[in-house]
Write a protein that holds these residues in place. Structure first.
Motif, PDB file in Angstrom:
ATOM      1  N   VAL A  76       0.840  -1.207   0.000  1.00 56.54           N
ATOM      2  CA  VAL A  76       0.000   0.000   0.000  1.00 56.54           C
ATOM      3  C   VAL A  76       0.875   1.257   0.000  1.00 56.54           C
ATOM      4  CG1 VAL A  76      -1.657   1.336   1.376  1.00 56.54           C
ATOM      5  CG2 VAL A  76      -2.022  -1.103   1.020  1.00 56.54           C
ATOM      6  N   VAL A  77       1.914   1.286   0.828  1.00 56.71           N
ATOM      7  CA  VAL A  77       2.817   2.442   0.889  1.00 56.71           C
ATOM      8  C   VAL A  77       3.500   2.655  -0.460  1.00 56.71           C
ATOM      9  CG1 VAL A  77       4.950   3.315   1.937  1.00 56.71           C
ATOM     10  CG2 VAL A  77       3.155   2.357   3.383  1.00 56.71           C
ATOM     11  N   GLU A 119       1.465  11.363 -10.485  1.00 56.80           N
ATOM     12  CA  GLU A 119       0.618  12.557 -10.540  1.00 56.80           C
ATOM     13  C   GLU A 119       1.467  13.818 -10.666  1.00 56.80           C
ATOM     14  OE1 GLU A 119      -1.836  12.382  -7.050  1.00 56.80           O
ATOM     15  OE2 GLU A 119      -3.395  11.213  -8.066  1.00 56.80           O
ATOM     16  N   ALA A 158       2.411   1.700  -3.397  1.00 54.64           N
ATOM     17  CA  ALA A 158       1.390   2.122  -4.362  1.00 54.64           C
ATOM     18  C   ALA A 158       1.095   3.618  -4.224  1.00 54.64           C
ATOM     19  CB  ALA A 158       0.123   1.294  -4.186  1.00 54.64           C
ATOM     20  N   PHE A 159       0.925   4.093  -2.980  1.00 55.26           N
ATOM     21  CA  PHE A 159       0.669   5.520  -2.770  1.00 55.26           C
ATOM     22  C   PHE A 159       1.853   6.366  -3.229  1.00 55.26           C
ATOM     23  CE2 PHE A 159      -2.761   4.367   0.307  1.00 55.26           C
ATOM     24  CZ  PHE A 159      -3.770   5.119  -0.279  1.00 55.26           C
ATOM     25  N   ALA A 160       3.042   5.924  -2.940  1.00 50.32           N
ATOM     26  CA  ALA A 160       4.232   6.671  -3.357  1.00 50.32           C
ATOM     27  C   ALA A 160       4.327   6.731  -4.880  1.00 50.32           C
ATOM     28  CB  ALA A 160       5.484   6.037  -2.763  1.00 50.32           C
ATOM     29  N   ARG A 214       1.869   6.424  -7.043  1.00 51.05           N
ATOM     30  CA  ARG A 214       0.779   7.277  -7.546  1.00 51.05           C
ATOM     31  C   ARG A 214       1.147   8.750  -7.404  1.00 51.05           C
ATOM     32  NH1 ARG A 214      -5.350   7.940  -5.280  1.00 51.05           N
ATOM     33  NH2 ARG A 214      -5.973   9.430  -6.884  1.00 51.05           N
ATOM     34  N   SER A 215       1.689   9.114  -6.273  1.00 55.37           N
ATOM     35  CA  SER A 215       2.079  10.501  -6.027  1.00 55.37           C
ATOM     36  C   SER A 215       3.132  10.968  -7.030  1.00 55.37           C
ATOM     37  CB  SER A 215       2.601  10.644  -4.598  1.00 55.37           C
ATOM     38  OG  SER A 215       3.039  11.952  -4.358  1.00 55.37           O
TER      39      SER A 215
END
Length: 180
Positions: A22-23, A33, A25-27, A29-30
């Motif tokens: 999860v960490v 973006e 994936a968020f990194a 994505r950031s």
């Protein structure tokens, strides 16, 4: 006990693995973006830069050829004046869009060859609002073409001129009758 120990280790291992995924994936994505936003900003900036720099720069109020124009047409209100060698003689000329009694007009001031004496073209219709001048050597030969753009109450038009025998000759245009 060994089965319970293995189960606990397995659950914690799964939870830790899930948290790590999860960490990451968020990194990711950031980062993606941010790259996308930077790309959009770069495209917008590039587009604005191209549009802003494609028009000729107005001459300052104390420009010597502009002063000659103002002395010849003292009642004309200069809206835009730009320098360029439009006659291909190596000397700067001046394209002036001005407000006169009969409406907005474009006049080309050409150097007679001594940077002191000038000829003036006949006044031709010019746009009422948002006037812009571009200089381009469209055919890559001889004289540089003059592109006049502008609008009147939202109607946009443009014309492409070339200096022939001391007069701007309309080579091509669209919508000028609606914006002059």
């Amino acid at each position: 006990m060994s089965i319970i120990k293995k189960l606990e280790d397995s659950i914690w291992a799964k939870v830790i693995l899930a948290v790590i995924v999860v960490v990451i994936a968020f990194a990711a994505r950031s980062v993606l973006e941010n790259k996308h936003e930077e790309s959009q900003i770069d495209k917008q900036t590039a587009g604005k830069t191209i549009r802003e720099t494609s028009y000729a720069e107005a001459v300052p109020e104390d420009d010597s050829i502009l002063q000659v124009f103002k002395n010849t047409y003292p009642t004309a209100e200069v809206l835009l004046a730009c320098r360029e060698d439009v006659t291909d003689d190596g000397l700067d000329d001046l394209v002036v869009i001005c407000k006169m009694e009969e409406g907005n007009r474009t006049i080309v001031v050409t150097d007679k060859g001594d940077s002191t004496n000038y000829d003036f073209s006949d006044p031709i219709a010019a746009p009422v609002e948002n006037q812009k001048i571009q200089f381009k050597n469209i055919d890559k030969e001889g004289e540089i073409e003059i592109i006049i753009t502008g609008e009147k109450k939202g109607a946009v038009g443009y014309a492409i001129y070339r200096m022939i025998d001391g007069q701007p000759v309309d080579l091509f245009g669209e919508g000028m009758e609606d914006c002059c």
